[in-house]
Design a protein around this motif. Structure first.
Motif, short mmCIF file in Angstrom:
data_model
loop_
_atom_site.label_atom_id
_atom_site.label_comp_id
_atom_site.label_asym_id
_atom_site.label_seq_id
_atom_site.Cartn_x
_atom_site.Cartn_y
_atom_site.Cartn_z
N VAL A 63 24.47 68.10 98.87
CA VAL A 63 23.57 66.79 98.25
C VAL A 63 23.02 67.40 96.90
CG1 VAL A 63 21.65 65.51 97.98
CG2 VAL A 63 22.98 65.78 100.20
N ASN A 64 23.24 66.87 95.82
CA ASN A 64 22.85 67.23 94.34
C ASN A 64 21.55 66.21 94.30
OD1 ASN A 64 22.14 68.19 92.02
ND2 ASN A 64 23.35 66.93 90.86
N ALA A 65 20.53 66.85 94.36
CA ALA A 65 19.15 65.91 93.93
C ALA A 65 18.58 66.38 92.77
CB ALA A 65 18.25 66.06 95.26
N THR A 66 19.43 66.91 91.94
CA THR A 66 18.75 67.13 90.50
C THR A 66 19.33 66.33 89.20
OG1 THR A 66 20.86 68.55 89.69
CG2 THR A 66 18.97 69.71 90.99
N SER A 67 18.59 66.38 88.12
CA SER A 67 19.27 65.50 86.95
C SER A 67 20.27 66.29 86.31
CB SER A 67 18.10 65.22 86.34
OG SER A 67 17.49 66.56 85.36
N VAL A 68 20.91 67.32 86.89
CA VAL A 68 21.69 67.94 86.02
C VAL A 68 23.17 67.17 85.79
CG1 VAL A 68 23.44 69.91 86.16
CG2 VAL A 68 21.08 70.33 86.87
N GLY A 69 23.63 66.36 86.72
CA GLY A 69 24.60 65.52 86.63
C GLY A 69 24.57 64.48 85.38
N MET A 70 23.58 64.13 85.04
CA MET A 70 23.34 63.29 83.84
C MET A 70 23.80 63.81 82.55
SD MET A 70 19.44 61.67 84.80
CE MET A 70 19.46 60.22 83.92
N GLN A 71 23.92 64.94 82.39
CA GLN A 71 24.53 65.57 81.26
C GLN A 71 26.14 65.66 81.53
OE1 GLN A 71 22.42 66.00 78.89
NE2 GLN A 71 20.94 65.46 80.25
N GLU A 72 26.92 65.22 80.44
CA GLU A 72 28.32 65.50 80.71
C GLU A 72 28.84 66.59 80.91
OE1 GLU A 72 32.15 64.12 77.88
OE2 GLU A 72 30.14 63.07 77.55
N ASP A 73 29.79 66.98 81.83
CA ASP A 73 30.35 68.16 82.06
C ASP A 73 29.34 69.30 82.50
OD1 ASP A 73 32.62 67.12 81.47
OD2 ASP A 73 32.78 67.94 79.50
N GLU A 74 28.14 68.87 83.18
CA GLU A 74 27.17 69.99 83.63
C GLU A 74 27.26 69.64 85.27
OE1 GLU A 74 23.66 70.73 81.80
OE2 GLU A 74 24.29 70.48 79.69
N CYS A 75 27.13 70.67 85.88
CA CYS A 75 26.97 70.57 87.39
C CYS A 75 26.24 71.87 87.95
CB CYS A 75 28.38 70.91 87.82
SG CYS A 75 28.84 70.77 89.59
N PRO A 76 25.18 71.65 89.12
CA PRO A 76 24.68 72.42 89.65
C PRO A 76 25.47 73.64 90.38
CG PRO A 76 24.79 70.64 90.83
CD PRO A 76 25.37 70.20 89.67
N ILE A 77 26.52 73.60 90.42
CA ILE A 77 27.51 74.54 91.14
C ILE A 77 28.46 74.88 90.03
CG2 ILE A 77 27.08 74.06 93.34
CD1 ILE A 77 29.70 72.98 93.57
N SER A 78 29.11 76.14 90.20
CA SER A 78 30.00 76.40 89.20
C SER A 78 31.34 77.02 89.98
CB SER A 78 29.47 77.82 88.42
OG SER A 78 29.20 78.77 89.42
N ASP A 79 31.57 77.30 91.21
CA ASP A 79 32.51 77.76 92.07
C ASP A 79 33.00 76.37 92.62
OD1 ASP A 79 34.36 78.58 93.55
OD2 ASP A 79 33.30 80.15 94.71
N PHE A 80 33.89 75.63 92.33
CA PHE A 80 34.43 74.27 92.90
C PHE A 80 35.26 74.52 94.01
CE2 PHE A 80 33.42 73.38 88.53
CZ PHE A 80 32.35 72.46 88.77
N SER A 81 35.36 75.87 94.42
CA SER A 81 36.37 76.23 95.55
C SER A 81 35.65 75.90 96.80
CB SER A 81 36.86 77.63 95.65
OG SER A 81 35.90 78.53 95.92
N VAL A 82 34.28 75.68 96.78
CA VAL A 82 33.63 75.36 97.84
C VAL A 82 33.95 73.88 98.38
CG1 VAL A 82 31.79 77.11 97.39
CG2 VAL A 82 31.57 74.81 96.62
N LEU A 83 34.22 73.13 97.27
CA LEU A 83 34.44 71.48 97.54
C LEU A 83 35.65 71.51 98.36
CD1 LEU A 83 33.39 70.18 94.15
CD2 LEU A 83 31.91 70.64 96.12
N ARG A 84 35.76 70.85 99.43
CA ARG A 84 37.00 70.68 100.27
C ARG A 84 37.40 69.33 100.99
NH1 ARG A 84 32.95 72.47 103.07
NH2 ARG A 84 32.48 71.81 105.22
N LYS A 85 38.24 69.03 101.32
CA LYS A 85 38.72 67.79 102.09
C LYS A 85 37.87 67.92 103.18
CE LYS A 85 42.49 65.02 103.84
NZ LYS A 85 43.93 65.09 103.95
N GLY A 86 37.25 66.68 103.54
CA GLY A 86 36.12 66.50 104.47
C GLY A 86 34.75 66.74 104.43
#
Length: 149
Positions: A63-86
């Motif tokens: 869960v991202n419960a910050t306002s970071v995502g409102m800025q284009e191309d910004e994200c609270p995490i930098s290592d996207f390998s943690v995102l997985r199917k399921g």
């Protein structure tokens, strides 16, 4: 969100945040939640990437419960390998409808959900407070979905 998840019986919650005055306040809230529920809650500084990765690896929901995502191309995490199917990736942001985090989740076949549902039910609660009537959520939902296209 954290309090409700703990009250609903979630066994473990990992919170990642930046250091600062709010971090110490969160530490106190974490103690209180653990004392009043059976939930194990950890609070870690967001830049501890190994700990973030380990926590997400053992989690079902991110869960991202910050306002970071409102800025284009910004994200609270930098290592996207943690995102997985399921993995369910929920970004509480409702504008833009597909945040950078949700785009990255989609690329990795994780299930992405934006904050439009939260917005809908917050609106319904406000509507009831002001009008003393139930908002017709099922009539409003399609209108919100339509405006997001």
């Amino acid at each position: 969100m954290i309090c409700q998840a703990a009250l609903e019986g979630v066994a473990t919650i990992h919170i990642f945040s930046r250091l600062g005055p709010r971090f110490d306040k969160m530490r106190e809230k974490v103690k209180e939640i653990q004392q009043k529920t059976n939930c194990k809650v950890t609070l870690t500084e967001i830049y501890e990437e190994k700990l973030v990765k380990a926590a997400i690896d053992e989690s079902n929901i991110l869960v991202n419960a910050t306002s970071v995502g409102m800025q284009e191309d910004e994200c609270p995490i930098s290592d996207f390998s943690v995102l997985r199917k399921g993995l369910v990736v929920y970004d509480a942001i409702y504008q833009p409808r597909e945040t950078f985090l949700l785009k990255q989740a989609k690329k990795r076949q994780a299930m992405g959900i934006n904050g439009i549902g939260m917005l809908l039910y917050q609106g319904a609660a406000s509507f009831e407070l002001w009008t003393h009537k139930k908002m017709p959520v099922e009539k409003i939902r399609p209108l919100l979905e339509e405006t997001g296209k």
